[in-house]
Design a protein around this motif. Structure first.
Motif, PDB file in Angstrom:
ATOM      1  N   ILE A  24       0.821  -1.213   0.000  1.00 53.86           N
ATOM      2  CA  ILE A  24       0.000   0.000   0.000  1.00 53.86           C
ATOM      3  C   ILE A  24       0.858   1.267   0.000  1.00 53.86           C
ATOM      4  CG2 ILE A  24      -1.786   1.299   1.230  1.00 53.86           C
ATOM      5  CD1 ILE A  24      -2.876  -1.373   2.249  1.00 53.86           C
ATOM      6  N   PRO A  25       1.842   1.415   0.900  1.00 52.93           N
ATOM      7  CA  PRO A  25       2.662   2.631   0.842  1.00 52.93           C
ATOM      8  C   PRO A  25       3.498   2.741  -0.426  1.00 52.93           C
ATOM      9  CG  PRO A  25       3.544   1.075   2.435  1.00 52.93           C
ATOM     10  CD  PRO A  25       2.192   0.565   2.049  1.00 52.93           C
ATOM     11  N   ILE A  26       3.817   1.609  -1.054  1.00 48.83           N
ATOM     12  CA  ILE A  26       4.565   1.674  -2.310  1.00 48.83           C
ATOM     13  C   ILE A  26       3.703   2.279  -3.416  1.00 48.83           C
ATOM     14  CG2 ILE A  26       5.589   0.266  -4.151  1.00 48.83           C
ATOM     15  CD1 ILE A  26       6.685  -1.562  -2.053  1.00 48.83           C
ATOM     16  N   ALA A  27       2.427   1.880  -3.442  1.00 49.30           N
ATOM     17  CA  ALA A  27       1.526   2.369  -4.474  1.00 49.30           C
ATOM     18  C   ALA A  27       0.958   3.748  -4.157  1.00 49.30           C
ATOM     19  CB  ALA A  27       0.377   1.379  -4.670  1.00 49.30           C
ATOM     20  N   ALA A  28       0.888   4.107  -2.869  1.00 47.52           N
ATOM     21  CA  ALA A  28       0.270   5.377  -2.466  1.00 47.52           C
ATOM     22  C   ALA A  28       1.189   6.554  -2.760  1.00 47.52           C
ATOM     23  CB  ALA A  28      -0.080   5.334  -0.983  1.00 47.52           C
ATOM     24  N   ARG A  29       0.608   7.765  -2.718  1.00 45.52           N
ATOM     25  CA  ARG A  29       1.395   8.976  -2.915  1.00 45.52           C
ATOM     26  C   ARG A  29       2.389   9.116  -1.771  1.00 45.52           C
ATOM     27  NH1 ARG A  29       1.073  14.144  -1.054  1.00 45.52           N
ATOM     28  NH2 ARG A  29      -0.887  13.680   0.054  1.00 45.52           N
ATOM     29  N   LYS A  30       3.660   9.299  -2.124  1.00 48.47           N
ATOM     30  CA  LYS A  30       4.714   9.339  -1.125  1.00 48.47           C
ATOM     31  C   LYS A  30       4.551  10.546  -0.207  1.00 48.47           C
ATOM     32  CE  LYS A  30       6.290   5.701  -2.977  1.00 48.47           C
ATOM     33  NZ  LYS A  30       5.077   5.489  -3.797  1.00 48.47           N
ATOM     34  N   GLY A  31       4.559  10.278   1.092  1.00 49.95           N
ATOM     35  CA  GLY A  31       4.385  11.327   2.077  1.00 49.95           C
ATOM     36  C   GLY A  31       2.939  11.584   2.442  1.00 49.95           C
ATOM     37  N   GLY A  32       2.005  10.946   1.727  1.00 50.23           N
ATOM     38  CA  GLY A  32       0.593  11.140   2.010  1.00 50.23           C
ATOM     39  C   GLY A  32       0.155  10.369   3.246  1.00 50.23           C
ATOM     40  N   VAL A  33      -1.120  10.549   3.614  1.00 50.38           N
ATOM     41  CA  VAL A  33      -1.640   9.909   4.809  1.00 50.38           C
ATOM     42  C   VAL A  33      -1.594   8.390   4.697  1.00 50.38           C
ATOM     43  CG1 VAL A  33      -3.690   9.608   6.249  1.00 50.38           C
ATOM     44  CG2 VAL A  33      -3.128  11.877   5.348  1.00 50.38           C
ATOM     45  N   SER A  34      -2.029   7.860   3.553  1.00 47.79           N
ATOM     46  CA  SER A  34      -2.032   6.405   3.362  1.00 47.79           C
ATOM     47  C   SER A  34      -0.620   5.847   3.384  1.00 47.79           C
ATOM     48  CB  SER A  34      -2.720   6.045   2.040  1.00 47.79           C
ATOM     49  OG  SER A  34      -4.084   6.365   2.078  1.00 47.79           O
ATOM     50  N   HIS A  35       0.306   6.558   2.776  1.00 44.45           N
ATOM     51  CA  HIS A  35       1.705   6.120   2.752  1.00 44.45           C
ATOM     52  C   HIS A  35       2.257   6.008   4.172  1.00 44.45           C
ATOM     53  CE1 HIS A  35       5.876   5.811   1.355  1.00 44.45           C
ATOM     54  NE2 HIS A  35       6.162   6.633   2.347  1.00 44.45           N
ATOM     55  N   ARG A  36       2.037   7.033   4.969  1.00 35.05           N
ATOM     56  CA  ARG A  36       2.569   7.044   6.337  1.00 35.05           C
ATOM     57  C   ARG A  36       1.870   6.006   7.214  1.00 35.05           C
ATOM     58  NH1 ARG A  36       1.874  12.594   5.611  1.00 35.05           N
ATOM     59  NH2 ARG A  36       0.230  12.610   7.209  1.00 35.05           N
ATOM     60  N   LYS A  37       0.540   5.959   7.108  1.00 33.56           N
ATOM     61  CA  LYS A  37      -0.229   5.057   7.957  1.00 33.56           C
ATOM     62  C   LYS A  37       0.107   3.602   7.676  1.00 33.56           C
ATOM     63  CE  LYS A  37      -4.964   3.487   8.817  1.00 33.56           C
ATOM     64  NZ  LYS A  37      -6.405   3.693   8.488  1.00 33.56           N
ATOM     65  N   TRP A  38       0.016   3.195   6.416  1.00 39.60           N
ATOM     66  CA  TRP A  38       0.217   1.783   6.090  1.00 39.60           C
ATOM     67  C   TRP A  38       1.682   1.399   6.090  1.00 39.60           C
ATOM     68  CZ3 TRP A  38      -3.519  -1.472   6.641  1.00 39.60           C
ATOM     69  CH2 TRP A  38      -4.836  -1.016   6.534  1.00 39.60           C
ATOM     70  N   GLY A  39       2.557   2.377   5.859  1.00 39.00           N
ATOM     71  CA  GLY A  39       3.977   2.086   5.992  1.00 39.00           C
ATOM     72  C   GLY A  39       4.335   1.743   7.423  1.00 39.00           C
ATOM     73  N   ARG A  40       3.720   2.457   8.357  1.00 41.84           N
ATOM     74  CA  ARG A  40       3.971   2.167   9.770  1.00 41.84           C
ATOM     75  C   ARG A  40       3.350   0.826  10.165  1.00 41.84           C
ATOM     76  NH1 ARG A  40       5.991   4.724  13.905  1.00 41.84           N
ATOM     77  NH2 ARG A  40       5.294   4.245  16.028  1.00 41.84           N
TER      78      ARG A  40
END
Length: 238
Positions: A24-40
Motif C-alpha cells: 500500500i505505501p509503495i503504491a500510495a502517494r509518497k508522504g501522504g496519509v495512506s503512505h505514512r499510515k500503512w507504511g507504519r
C-alpha cells in the motif's frame, strides 16, 4: 497448545499483515496519509514477525523438542529453521526500525548513532556472517548470498549515519531502500523457510529465491535514482 505452535500462529498473522500492507505505501502517494499510515503498519507487523522468527529459530536450535521431524536432513533444517531464520528475523527488524528511524531523525543523524541502533546493526552483521559461513560449509551457497545482502545493507546504512554531512533529502532514499529491503527479507523468508513445508524439493531453487530480490532491487534502483535527482538540487546538511 505448545509454546512453539502459539508462536508460529502469531508469526503467520503478523507476517501476513506485513506482506499485504507492504504494497500500500509503495503504491500510495509518497508522504501522504495512506503512505505514512500503512507504511507504519507494515513496519510494525514485520518487526513483530521478525521478533517471533527469532524466537522460533532459537527454539528450533536449542529447544528440547525436535521440530518438523519429517525433515530428515537435520543439517538443512538447522540452516533454514535455525541460523537463516535467526538472521532474516534480525534483518527484517533492523530494516523496519531503521526505515522509521531515518525519517524521525532526518534533521539530526546523531539520533541514529545511539547504542540501541548500533547494537542492532552489530546483531545483524554477526548473524549474517554466521548464516553465510554455515551455508558455505554445508554446500548451500545461496545462504551465503542472502547473508551478503544484509552485510552490504548494514555497511551502506552505517556510511549514511556516520559520514560528516549528507545532501538534504538523502534520508528519503535511505527510507525507501530500508523498507524495500524489509520486504525483500520478509518475502525471502516466506519463500525459503516457509516453502520447505510445502515443496521441500524446491527449497533451494535459485529461481524462487531470486524473485523477492529481483523485484525489490528493481524498485530500490528506481527510487534511488529519483531521490538522487532531487538531492542533487539541494544543499548539504550535517
Amino acid at each position: 497448545m505448545k509454546l512453539f505452535e502459539v508462536i508460529v500462529i502469531l508469526h503467520v498473522l503478523a507476517g501476513a499483515t506485513g506482506l499485504i500492507s507492504f504494497w500500500i505505501p509503495i503504491a500510495a502517494r509518497k508522504g501522504g496519509v495512506s503512505h505514512r499510515k500503512w507504511g507504519r503498519v507494515a513496519s510494525l507487523a514485520f518487526m513483530a514477525a521478525g521478533t517471533l522468527a527469532v524466537a522460533m529459530a532459537l527454539l528450533s536450535l536449542y529447544g528440547p523438542e525436535q521440530r518438523l521431524p519429517m525433515i530428515t536432513d537435520r543439517v538443512l533444517f538447522r540452516g533454514l529453521f535455525g541460523w537463516m531464520m535467526l538472521y532474516l528475523g534480525l534483518l527484517t527488524i533492523s530494516f523496519a526500525d531503521y526505515g522509521l528511524a531515518v525519517v524521525r531523525h532526518r534533521t539530526n543523524r546523531a539520533g541514529l548513532r545511539t547504542a540501541r541502533h548500533q547494537l542492532l546493526f552489530a546483531a545483524v552483521a554477526v548473524s549474517a556472517l554466521n548464516c553465510g559461513l554455515y551455508g558455505l560449509t554445508t554446500g548451500e551457497p545461496l545462504m551465503a548470498l542472502v547473508a551478503a545482502i544484509g552485510l552490504i545493507a548494514v555497511a551502506t546504512q552505517l556510511v549514511y549515519i556516520w559520514r560528516p554531512s549528507v545532501a538534504r533529502g538523502a534520508h528519503v532514499a535511505e527510507h525507501f531502500r530500508s523498507l524495500l529491503g524489509m520486504g525483500i527479507s520478509a518475502y525471502t523468508a516466506f519463500l525459503s523457510v516457509g516453502l520447505i513445508r510445502l515443496v521441500p524439493d524446491h527449497v533451494f531453487n535459485p529461481v524462487i529465491w531470486a524473485i523477492p530480490s529481483t523485484v525489490g532491487v528493481a524498485l530500490i534502483i528506481v527510487f534511488t535514482l529519483k531521490a538522487r535527482k532531487a538531492a542533487a538540487r539541494a544543499p548539504s546538511v550535517r
